[in-house]
Write a protein that holds these residues in place. Structure first.
Motif, PDB file in Angstrom:
ATOM      1  N   THR A  24       0.976  -1.367   0.043  1.00  0.00           N
ATOM      2  CA  THR A  24      -0.024  -0.019  -0.148  1.00  0.00           C
ATOM      3  C   THR A  24       0.862   1.177   0.015  1.00  0.00           C
ATOM      4  O   THR A  24       0.510   2.315  -0.860  1.00  0.00           O
ATOM      5  CB  THR A  24      -0.898  -0.015   1.314  1.00  0.00           C
TER       6      THR A  24
ATOM      7  N   LYS B  42      -6.005   6.443   1.027  1.00  0.00           N
ATOM      8  CA  LYS B  42      -7.046   5.544   1.288  1.00  0.00           C
ATOM      9  C   LYS B  42      -7.595   5.025   0.060  1.00  0.00           C
ATOM     10  O   LYS B  42      -8.078   3.896   0.260  1.00  0.00           O
ATOM     11  CB  LYS B  42      -8.068   6.427   2.016  1.00  0.00           C
TER      12      LYS B  42
ATOM     13  N   SER C 298      -6.594   1.350  -1.766  1.00  0.00           N
ATOM     14  CA  SER C 298      -7.715   0.075  -1.452  1.00  0.00           C
ATOM     15  C   SER C 298      -8.455  -0.353  -2.599  1.00  0.00           C
ATOM     16  O   SER C 298      -9.025  -1.415  -2.618  1.00  0.00           O
ATOM     17  CB  SER C 298      -8.510   0.380  -0.070  1.00  0.00           C
TER      18      SER C 298
ATOM     19  N   GLU D  83      -2.455  -5.309  -1.953  1.00  0.00           N
ATOM     20  CA  GLU D  83      -2.312  -4.313  -0.746  1.00  0.00           C
ATOM     21  C   GLU D  83      -3.059  -4.563   0.591  1.00  0.00           C
ATOM     22  O   GLU D  83      -3.443  -5.857   0.766  1.00  0.00           O
ATOM     23  CB  GLU D  83      -2.940  -2.946  -1.248  1.00  0.00           C
TER      24      GLU D  83
ATOM     25  N   THR E  53      -5.920  -3.796   2.172  1.00  0.00           N
ATOM     26  CA  THR E  53      -7.208  -4.228   1.976  1.00  0.00           C
ATOM     27  C   THR E  53      -7.489  -5.670   1.537  1.00  0.00           C
ATOM     28  O   THR E  53      -8.258  -6.668   1.862  1.00  0.00           O
ATOM     29  CB  THR E  53      -8.170  -3.408   1.413  1.00  0.00           C
ATOM     30  N   TYR E  54      -6.768  -6.069   0.347  1.00  0.00           N
ATOM     31  CA  TYR E  54      -6.925  -7.449  -0.207  1.00  0.00           C
ATOM     32  C   TYR E  54      -6.416  -8.358   0.708  1.00  0.00           C
ATOM     33  O   TYR E  54      -6.937  -9.506   0.881  1.00  0.00           O
ATOM     34  CB  TYR E  54      -5.791  -7.351  -1.712  1.00  0.00           C
TER      35      TYR E  54
ATOM     36  N   TYR F 177      -4.177   1.415   8.701  1.00  0.00           N
ATOM     37  CA  TYR F 177      -4.574   2.566   7.802  1.00  0.00           C
ATOM     38  C   TYR F 177      -4.567   4.045   8.488  1.00  0.00           C
ATOM     39  O   TYR F 177      -4.063   4.887   8.117  1.00  0.00           O
ATOM     40  CB  TYR F 177      -5.841   2.387   7.095  1.00  0.00           C
TER      41      TYR F 177
END
Length: 229
Positions: free
Chosen positions: A19, A164, A167, A176, A178-179, A202
């Motif tokens: 990320t 942000k 994502s 990243e 979220t994945y 985050y």
């Protein structure tokens, strides 16, 4: 409530690294494109202004997810077969996601810098031109640096939004944060623990960006105050 084990935290940390990498690459590209758009838009040539206006309106009115999907599924179809194959063999997801995020963010950053540019007296541009500077030299050494400094607060907000928005890249398989959180949740069903850990990561990243922005803005104000004294 079941907590995550060490390997799962390591997976989330790996996603966080991806990320951050995606954010940094996209931010550098977005800032460079935004500067170019600002300089082109400030010219007296109407076609240049129309092009930048169209660019900004497109990216402001088309959802970011659609832009990412377009770049991943649509744009490679325009490339030669050999280059397209090479691209898909060398982490195309990451590269195309960075391009999509950068171009989308550049539209907003250009507007922020344009607002800063409007705060600079036109007499400064005229004075630089009178001293023999070309248009590009005026923009590079006099106008744009001041516009960027004036625009630091909104630029920090854009950086937060871009961080942000990384994502969204999970939609095309970029691994990243979220994945990776979704993958862990699907395997373990530890929904709360997984997304609580992702949320904290985050939040930590966002607070770091805010702190860096605050430091840069404070340093600029201090230097300006010192020069003014």
């Amino acid at each position: 409530m079941s907590l995550l084990d060490a390997s799962q935290y390591q997976t989330l940390l790996s996603g966080m690294v991806t990320t951050v990498q995606l954010f940094l690459v996209a931010w550098v590209m977005a800032f460079a494109v935004a500067i170019l758009l600002t300089v082109v838009r400030a010219t007296e040539l109407a076609p240049c202004r129309w092009f930048v206006d169209a660019y900004v309106e497109y990216h402001r009115n088309v959802p970011l997810l659609v832009q990412v999907l377009f770049w991943y599924f649509g744009m490679p179809e325009l490339l030669p077969d050999g280059f397209r194959g090479w691209l898909y063999q060398h982490n195309a997801e990451m590269s195309l996601a960075a391009i999509a995020l950068a171009l989308g963010s550049a539209a907003y950053i250009a507007e922020d810098i344009r607002s800063g540019l409007r705060a600079i007296p036109f007499t400064q541009f005229e004075a630089a031109r009178a001293l023999g500077s070309s248009y590009l030299q005026c923009m590079r050494y006099v106008i744009v640096p001041q516009a960027v400094r004036i625009s630091i607060p909104p630029l920090v907000s854009r950086a937060l939004l871009l961080f942000k928005n990384t994502s969204v890249a999970m939609a095309i398989g970029v691994m990243e944060l979220t994945y990776q959180a979704r993958e862990i949740e699907n395997e373990t069903y530890r929904t709360f623990a997984t997304f609580a850990a992702a949320t904290i990561m985050y939040l930590a990243g966002s607070l770091l960006i805010m702190f860096i922005g605050w430091r840069v803005n404070a340093r600029y104000k201090l230097n300006r105050g010192g020069h003014g004294a």
